[in-house]
Scaffold this motif. Structure first.
Motif, PDB file in Angstrom:
ATOM      1  N   ALA A 107       0.813  -1.162   0.167  1.00 48.61           N
ATOM      2  CA  ALA A 107      -0.106  -0.008   0.120  1.00 48.61           C
ATOM      3  C   ALA A 107       0.871   0.965  -0.024  1.00 48.61           C
ATOM      4  O   ALA A 107       0.546   2.271  -0.756  1.00 48.61           O
ATOM      5  N   TYR A 108       2.160   1.393   0.764  1.00 48.57           N
ATOM      6  CA  TYR A 108       3.034   2.374   0.796  1.00 48.57           C
ATOM      7  C   TYR A 108       3.457   2.616  -0.630  1.00 48.57           C
ATOM      8  O   TYR A 108       3.744   3.661  -0.987  1.00 48.57           O
ATOM      9  N   LEU A 139      -7.352   8.358   7.011  1.00 48.04           N
ATOM     10  CA  LEU A 139      -7.622   9.903   6.697  1.00 48.04           C
ATOM     11  C   LEU A 139      -7.391  10.494   8.258  1.00 48.04           C
ATOM     12  O   LEU A 139      -6.857  11.615   8.171  1.00 48.04           O
ATOM     13  N   ASN A 140      -8.016  10.018   9.110  1.00 52.97           N
ATOM     14  CA  ASN A 140      -8.005  10.680  10.459  1.00 52.97           C
ATOM     15  C   ASN A 140      -6.463  10.991  10.808  1.00 52.97           C
ATOM     16  O   ASN A 140      -6.101  11.743  11.748  1.00 52.97           O
ATOM     17  N   LYS A 173      -1.209  10.577   3.081  1.00 52.74           N
ATOM     18  CA  LYS A 173      -0.524   9.546   2.721  1.00 52.74           C
ATOM     19  C   LYS A 173      -0.299   8.593   3.635  1.00 52.74           C
ATOM     20  O   LYS A 173       0.618   8.054   3.966  1.00 52.74           O
ATOM     21  N   SER A 174      -1.274   7.915   4.322  1.00 52.47           N
ATOM     22  CA  SER A 174      -1.169   6.995   5.358  1.00 52.47           C
ATOM     23  C   SER A 174      -2.059   5.972   4.915  1.00 52.47           C
ATOM     24  O   SER A 174      -3.082   5.906   3.961  1.00 52.47           O
ATOM     25  N   VAL A 175      -1.788   4.676   5.642  1.00 51.83           N
ATOM     26  CA  VAL A 175      -2.184   3.388   5.410  1.00 51.83           C
ATOM     27  C   VAL A 175      -2.608   2.962   6.695  1.00 51.83           C
ATOM     28  O   VAL A 175      -2.114   3.165   7.747  1.00 51.83           O
ATOM     29  N   TYR A 176      -3.749   2.212   6.617  1.00 48.58           N
ATOM     30  CA  TYR A 176      -4.367   1.776   8.080  1.00 48.58           C
ATOM     31  C   TYR A 176      -5.086   0.125   7.567  1.00 48.58           C
ATOM     32  O   TYR A 176      -5.638   0.143   6.822  1.00 48.58           O
ATOM     33  N   TYR A 177      -4.880  -0.524   8.177  1.00 53.01           N
ATOM     34  CA  TYR A 177      -5.008  -1.808   8.345  1.00 53.01           C
ATOM     35  C   TYR A 177      -6.165  -2.206   9.341  1.00 53.01           C
ATOM     36  O   TYR A 177      -6.189  -1.818  10.514  1.00 53.01           O
ATOM     37  N   TYR A 178      -7.270  -2.532   8.755  1.00 51.64           N
ATOM     38  CA  TYR A 178      -8.612  -2.908   9.537  1.00 51.64           C
ATOM     39  C   TYR A 178      -8.124  -3.712  10.785  1.00 51.64           C
ATOM     40  O   TYR A 178      -7.482  -4.684  10.772  1.00 51.64           O
ATOM     41  N   GLU A 179      -8.782  -3.138  11.949  1.00 52.89           N
ATOM     42  CA  GLU A 179      -8.969  -3.880  13.201  1.00 52.89           C
ATOM     43  C   GLU A 179     -10.277  -4.072  13.911  1.00 52.89           C
ATOM     44  O   GLU A 179     -10.813  -3.039  13.552  1.00 52.89           O
ATOM     45  N   ASP A 180     -10.301  -5.146  14.554  1.00 50.70           N
ATOM     46  CA  ASP A 180     -11.798  -5.266  15.096  1.00 50.70           C
ATOM     47  C   ASP A 180     -12.344  -4.146  15.866  1.00 50.70           C
ATOM     48  O   ASP A 180     -13.431  -3.590  16.095  1.00 50.70           O
ATOM     49  N   THR A 181     -11.589  -3.533  16.555  1.00 49.39           N
ATOM     50  CA  THR A 181     -11.693  -2.531  17.567  1.00 49.39           C
ATOM     51  C   THR A 181     -12.387  -1.416  16.828  1.00 49.39           C
ATOM     52  O   THR A 181     -12.939  -0.422  17.299  1.00 49.39           O
TER      53      THR A 181
END
Ligand code: C2E
Ligand code: MG
Ligand code: MG
Length: 503
Positions: A176-177, A227-228, A232-240
């Motif tokens: 993704a990066y 986005l928060n 240019k950031s990546v976030y990997y989904y977590e259940d929290t």
């Protein structure tokens, strides 16, 4: 056609009749000639009919081809995005579902990729330029996702890509990066270089879901979180994240009802005038008495209210309630000034009109209301804030700059705002034993006073702090040393006792 068919039939009958007549007249010699004639006629008729049918079939085939073409176009339009020609949302859901079925529980990663500044590009340049940018990014994505185990499409304004090559979460994040890097290369449109900002959210099958819609939803939640966290950031989904969203949705629903259900309450913290050592007004601080018995503090719901556009309703309620409180205290013989906190998002002409109307309706002296706006919010649009501050001043309402010092603003701008009071943030008095901090606070007070500001310091918790601040010439303080924010009845009791006995 019908007429032609008719005339053809007539012709046959005529020839048959002719044949019959000649047969009756010259039986021995003419018979074979008549038969041959009839036969030839029949053959011609047959050939003409076959030829006509052939023409008809050809025409029908052409119509069918045309219809097929139109059908294909319609199908293409219904399944593809008109600008990028990638699969659109509905088709993408189908493709992702197929992809997941074919992978039979093997790992797949779904990337939700957004051009975060697309709206800005549309607004600044034009929608045509925005569309060109979309096309280029789609092309770059096509090049990045072109393997047999990869599918690319669009979901509203974001790109969706699913792939089953990557084997670990870390590798997916690295990919993704790399995507961000590749997609962020400036794009040239109409001799202009346009920068694109990309953010990515990732979800993973089968762990996060094997249902395409759920998997998209989770990649999208991850995208919102990325986005928060900035550009240019990546976030990997977590259940929290899912739990947070559910909590937020519930809170949002409850918050929208809170005012109607009288769950919002104003608490009042006394402000002490250091010259007279008397209570000189108070600050209204909002609390939400949640029906489950908890008291929720503003930092836990004001940002949400700002996000969902509910802050105006809260702000207007605070104005009306504070003015009514001034009136109630007046009826008990106390003239107490209340200062209210105004969020940057609600500080506008309509809000000021609401204040003016309410002051007129309840007929109170405008100087009994004060407005606190944070330094950062006020300086976001200096010219507009200056106009609003001026309007309030002209009406007789003083404005304080809250949390002063935390915004690192230039003093020149601060002076242009023409507010009346600086409320220096608590963080500047936390460690007054520290010489550096002492020098900073001394300079702030000195400069503020030189610029004709009334100086308030918030968050005073100890007598030692109080003594130092008194020596430094501070005008007014508030803090737990005196009292926390309390309910109106307790506040009046506090005023009586403090004004009589002091600290
Ligand atoms: P603020 O206006 O800077 O308020 C000061 C905060 O510090 C308040 O927290 C207050 O309870 C707390 N405080 C006061 N004295 C002391 C002390 O001696 N020690 C410590 N540690 N804290 C002290 P609170 O009530 O939780 O409010 C937090 C922020 O929420 C406020 O900061 C203000 O920006 C915002 N806020 C409060 N009420 C409203 C409101 O009605 N509308 C809007 N838009 N914002 C509000
Ligand atoms: Mg305040
Ligand atoms: Mg403050």
């Amino acid at each position: 056609m019908k007429d032609k068919g008719c005339s053809l039939n007539m012709l046959i009958l005529m020839f048959m009749a002719m044949g019959h007549t000649s047969y009756g007249a010259t039986e021995a010699t003419n018979m074979p000639v008549s038969y041959a004639l009839v036969f030839i006629m029949m053959l011609i008729i047959l050939l003409v009919t076959i030829f006509k049918m052939h023409l008809k079939i050809k025409k029908l085939k052409a119509i069918k081809l045309e219809l097929d073409d139109q059908n294909n176009i319609l199908q293409y339009m219904a399944s593809h995005d008109p600008i990028t020609h990638l699969y659109n949302r509905g088709t993408m859901v189908e493709h992702i579902q197929k992809h997941l079925l074919m992978q039979e529980h093997k790992i797949s990663y779904l990337y939700d990729i957004a051009i975060t500044n697309l709206r800005l590009i549309n607004d600044t340049y034009s929608h045509d330029i925005g569309n060109e940018v979309l096309k280029v990014v789609a092309k770059r994505l096509r090049e990045a996702f072109d393997g047999p185990l990869e599918t690319l499409g669009m979901d509203q304004m974001t790109f969706l890509a699913i792939e089953s090559h990557t084997r670990s979460k870390e590798d997916a994040i690295t990919r993704a990066y790399r995507l961000i890097e590749g997609l962020s290369e400036p794009i040239e449109v109409d001799y202009m270089e346009i920068d694109v900002l990309i953010s990515v959210g990732i979800s993973m099958a089968p762990d996060h879901s094997l249902d395409a819609k759920q998997l998209i939803k989770k990649a999208n939640m991850a995208l919102v979180e990325s986005l928060n966290r900035g550009y240019k950031s990546v976030y990997y989904y977590e259940d929290t994240l899912y739990i947070d969203v559910i909590k937020r949705i519930t809170l949002e629903k409850q918050l929208r009802r809170a005012i109607k259900l009288n769950e919002m309450v104003l608490y009042y913290q006394p402000k002490i005038n250091l010259k007279t050592m008397k209570v000189d007004g108070c600050e209204a601080l909002i609390r939400w008495h949640h029906p489950d018995g908890h008291v929720i503090y503003p930092n836990d719901f004001i940002p949400l209210a700002e996000d969902i556009g509910f802050i105006d309703d809260i702000g207007k309620w605070v104005v009306t309630e504070s003015i009514c409180q001034v009136k109630r205290w007046q009826s008990l013989g106390h003239n107490i000034r209340i200062s209210i906190n105004v969020s940057g998002k609600e500080f506008d002409d309509e809000f000021i009109e609401h204040i003016q109307q309410n002051i007129k309706i309840h007929n109170i002296d405008p100087s009994l209301l004060e407005v606190e706006i944070t330094e950062t919010a006020a300086l976001k649009d200096l010219n507009h804030s200056r106009h609003l501050v001026q309007t309030l001043h002209d009406f007789g309402i003083r404005v304080s700059l809250d949390d002063f010092g935390t915004g690192y603003s230039s003093m020149t701008y601060i002076k242009q705002l023409k507010a009346s009071k600086l409320k220096i943030d608590k963080s500047f008095i936390d460690d007054l034993d520290n010489m550096e901090q002492r020098i900073v606070i001394e300079s702030m007070i000195l400069l503020g006073k030189k610029l004709d500001y009334y100086i308030n310091i918030e968050g005073v918790e100890s007598k030692k702090q109080l003594m130092i601040l008194k020596k430094l010439g501070v005008d007014e303080v508030q803090g737990w040393l005196f009292s926390k924010a309390i309910l109106p009845e307790a506040f009046i009791e506090y005023v009586k006792v403090f004004d009589e006995n002091g600290l």
